[in-house]
Design an enzyme around this catalytic site. Structure first.
Site, short mmCIF file in Angstrom:
data_model
loop_
_atom_site.label_atom_id
_atom_site.label_comp_id
_atom_site.label_asym_id
_atom_site.label_seq_id
_atom_site.Cartn_x
_atom_site.Cartn_y
_atom_site.Cartn_z
N LYS A 216 5.03 4.42 -1.21
CA LYS A 216 5.12 5.72 -1.90
C LYS A 216 6.46 6.42 -1.71
CE LYS A 216 0.12 6.36 -1.95
NZ LYS A 216 -1.04 6.97 -1.29
N GLY B 75 0.83 -1.20 0.00
CA GLY B 75 0.00 0.00 0.00
C GLY B 75 0.86 1.26 0.00
N SER B 76 0.39 2.27 0.73
CA SER B 76 1.04 3.58 0.66
C SER B 76 2.41 3.65 1.33
CB SER B 76 0.12 4.63 1.28
OG SER B 76 -1.07 4.75 0.52
N THR B 77 2.80 2.62 2.09
CA THR B 77 4.17 2.63 2.65
C THR B 77 5.20 2.52 1.54
OG1 THR B 77 4.10 0.23 2.99
CG2 THR B 77 3.50 1.63 4.87
#
Length: 712
Positions: A449, A445-447
């Site tokens: 980014k 997920g967003s980790t």
């Protein structure tokens, strides 16, 4: 004339009959008395050659063939021969197998003829469980019917041995090494348990009592009965049947004793009410952290016949234990040590007459880990009811401080004895408590980014000062994507690299991935360890960015930009990538064995450019310290922190309403703390729990308690 003819014919017949008789007698003597031997006469085998053959049969365990080479086999009548042969076989087999005789060599052979036959003097060497044994010995051979046979007696095994003495193998068990955390606190080592045993002579109503004992111990009555029926058991013997946890007085005196402790105390009290049952202390391997470190530390179990065959020659015995999982398995060689052993000649009373060989005991090594028992325990307690994992390390050294997988199991159960019912329960549990989640790979997920931001900045695809403009809450590149759109949760301004990280903008990073391009992104990910073994003591699953060798579609590339698509990452790998943000772009190598003087090692030099890291760090600090940041709940006035949240959706399709959500949070110190720390936690299903906010709250509580411990 007729009379003369008759006399000559009679004489001729007598001569023929005499010839036939002599021929028959010759055949009988040759083949019956001396033994049949068709073809050329066999040359008589010499005693020294026979001795070599005899000794070669020992390792082949052909004891009956050895017996056939002795005078006893030739001279004994049928009634005595079977008894003598059985004694010979049992005597040789018990001794040679008992000492594990191997690599038997005969040398310096001298042959000496005498009145009774031939004496062969020789030097014998053999390997045994206690090391090499060598001695000079003599073997006497007697000729019978033109062949030599061995005059065997007990001294043929060892010169000091006779029919009234025996060979004894005495063992001294090595102490298994203990496992400690970074502060020297025990994680695995010597402990005390309660051994439940039965004194058969004191049992009342055996069948009924065994049923009651079996029910309390979660065993089968037949299994207990078999133990009581062993040959060595007498009426006054203490027969161990189960090992239970030791109930400590201190645990009972607590203000609110644990429910499990009280239940165990009640069970043991009921056992002691049964006549013939005794409970005594016994030394065992123990794991003080229990569920909190079970996947990390692992457990030992008694060896099986398959283990002994697989590890032949490595010093294992039927009474040995073997590390099965975790650190117990990983460092088995160092922990197990070497049992001591001595081979002696003893008399009928067991008194030592002479010592043939001795191997001194070597205790196992102690292992000290970089793990911090406090942090390990805090992470477990906070996430114990969740399906997830946590990894913590010192981002300045690479020392791993915690490895937690939840839910878990009590590894002490494998020491005290796991009932079939409990084993089935653990295996069939939907939450998979035996599964080690920190070794697996997960959708980040967003980790992910910050990784995309760093790659985009490194390759010049992103300008940290540029405002890229808002696309609203949904976006697609063009009509070729059909109904597929990338969505995000927040609008903000300006739309730059820093704010895209602070507000976790999916659209920004989908567009960034498209700008980087599939080929460039694949190359950059490979350069930071994707598809590569993590250089760590524990084998971890490799991270990957696709189910094949490349990112297949444009939509897949866009999804990869915000940690979706087919990207899967190991949690330890991800925290190693994050160390680059605190070490001028260098990714540190993680390690688990504690060494106070060890210098940090770089796994991947310049994983990201230093200028890129500075820009990304502004965003990660904003995640925690700016009020609109997704990790602001973790903000503290007395610590400099940064981090990144992440929620990964796992759906069968875009329209899937029943998919699950994986929640992530990475949090780390950024100041000049004496004890820096980086924590990454993942929970498999946070849908309906507040998404990544659920993990943020839990990690924040862990950090609060951990900082209090460090400050105290």
């Amino acid at each position: 004339y007729m009379k003369i003819y008759r006399k000559r014919r009679t004489l001729y017949i007598l001569l023929v009959l005499s010839a036939i008789l002599f021929l028959v007698m010759g055949i009988y003597y040759r083949f019956v008395i001396k033994g049949a031997n068709f073809g050329p006469a066999k040359e008589m085998e010499k005693p020294d050659s026979l001795l070599m053959k005899y000794m070669s049969l020992i390792e082949q365990e052909k004891y009956e063939e050895m017996y056939d080479m002795t005078v006893m086999a030739k001279q004994k009548d049928t009634s005595d021969k079977d008894v003598e042969m059985q004694r010979f076989i049992e005597r040789n087999q018990k001794i040679y197998q008992g000492i594990s005789a191997k690599n038997i060599e005969i040398s310096d052979v001298l042959t000496e003829e005498n009145e009774d036959g031939v004496t062969v003097v020789y030097l014998l060497k053999m390997d045994t469980v206690a090391g090499e044994i060598s001695f000079q010995n003599e073997a006497d051979f007697e000729k019978i019917d033109g062949h030599y046979y061995l005059l065997w007696d007990d001294h043929m095994i060892f010169p000091e041995l006779d029919s009234s003495t025996n060979v004894s193998v005495k063992w001294s068990a090595a102490k298994r090494g203990e496992i400690y955390d970074r502060k020297g606190r025990m994680l695995a080592g010597k402990g005390t348990a309660s051994s439940v045993g039965i004194v058969p002579g004191k049992l009342e109503n055996r069948k009924k009592s065994l049923k009651k004992i079996a029910d309390l111990l979660e065993m089968k009555s037949d299994d207990i009965d078999k133990k009581l029926s062993a040959k060595w058991v007498k009426d006054d013997s203490f027969v161990p049947v189960a090992t239970l946890p030791k109930i400590m007085e201190s645990d009972l005196l607590k203000y609110e004793p644990e429910k499990g402790v009280l239940q165990e105390k009640e069970r043991q009290d009921h056992l002691l009410e049964i006549a013939g049952v005794m409970i005594i202390d016994t030394e065992i391997r123990t794991y003080p952290m229990k569920e909190a470190a079970a996947h990390l530390i692992g457990y030992v179990q008694g060896v099986t016949a398959e283990d002994l065959e697989k590890h032949d020659g490595e010093g294992y015995r039927s009474t040995s234990v073997l590390g099965r999982t975790g650190m117990e398995g990983l460092f088995e060689k160092e922990l197990k040590g070497e049992d001591g052993c001595s081979i002696c000649i003893v008399d009928e009373d067991g008194k030592v007459q002479s010592e043939l060989a001795t191997k001194f005991r070597e205790d196992g090594e102690n292992i000290q880990l970089t793990i911090d028992k406090d942090l390990q325990g805090l992470l477990y307690e906070e996430f114990r009811d969740d399906r997830g994992c946590s990894v913590a390390l010192d981002p300045k050294t690479g020392e791993v401080l915690a490895l937690v997988s939840t839910p878990s199991y009590d590894n002490n159960l494998f020491i005290s004895g796991l009932s079939g019912e409990k084993w089935d329960q653990l295996n069939n549990d939907d939450d998979k408590p035996l599964y080690n989640r920190f070794r697996g790979v997960w959708c980040p997920g967003s980790t992910f980014k910050p990784v995309i931001a760093s790659i985009g900045l490194d390759r010049g695809c992103l300008d940290p000062k540029k405002d890229y403009g808002s696309e609203g809450l949904s976006w697609q590149k063009d009509e070729s994507w059909g109904g597929y759109q990338v969505t995000t949760l927040h609008t903000y301004s300006p739309v730059n690299v820093k704010n895209a990280l602070v507000y976790s903008d999916n659209i920004f990073f989908a567009k960034a991935a498209l700008k980087i391009g599939a080929g460039n992104l694949e190359q950059s990910l490979q350069e930071i360890g994707f598809g590569e073994e993590i250089p760590f003591e524990i084998s971890m699953t490799k991270s990957s960015y696709s189910g094949t060798d490349k990112i297949e579609t444009e939509i897949g590339l866009a999804d990869t930009g915000y940690g979706q698509g087919q990207v899967l990452i190991n949690p330890l790998h991800l925290v190693c990538i994050y160390t680059a943000f605190l070490n001028h772009g260098n990714m540190l190598k993680p390690f688990l064995l504690f060494d106070e003087g060890r210098e940090p090692e770089i796994w991947i030099e310049q994983a990201f450019l230093e200028d890129s890291v500075k820009e990304v760090m502004e965003g990660l600090e904003g995640v925690v310290n700016e009020e609109g940041g997704t990790g602001y709940y973790a903000h503290r006035l007395n610590r400099d922190l940064a981090g990144k949240t992440g929620t990964a959706e796992l759906k069968g399709s875009k329209e899937d309403k029943n998919g699950t959500e994986i929640g992530w949070f990475s949090i780390f110190t950024t100041g000049e703390e004496e004890k820096p720390v980086l924590i990454l936690s993942m929970v498999e299903d946070v849908k309906g729990e507040g998404g990544s906010g659920y993990v943020v709250r839990k990690d924040t509580e862990v950090l609060r308690k951990y900082f209090m411990l460090m400050d105290s």
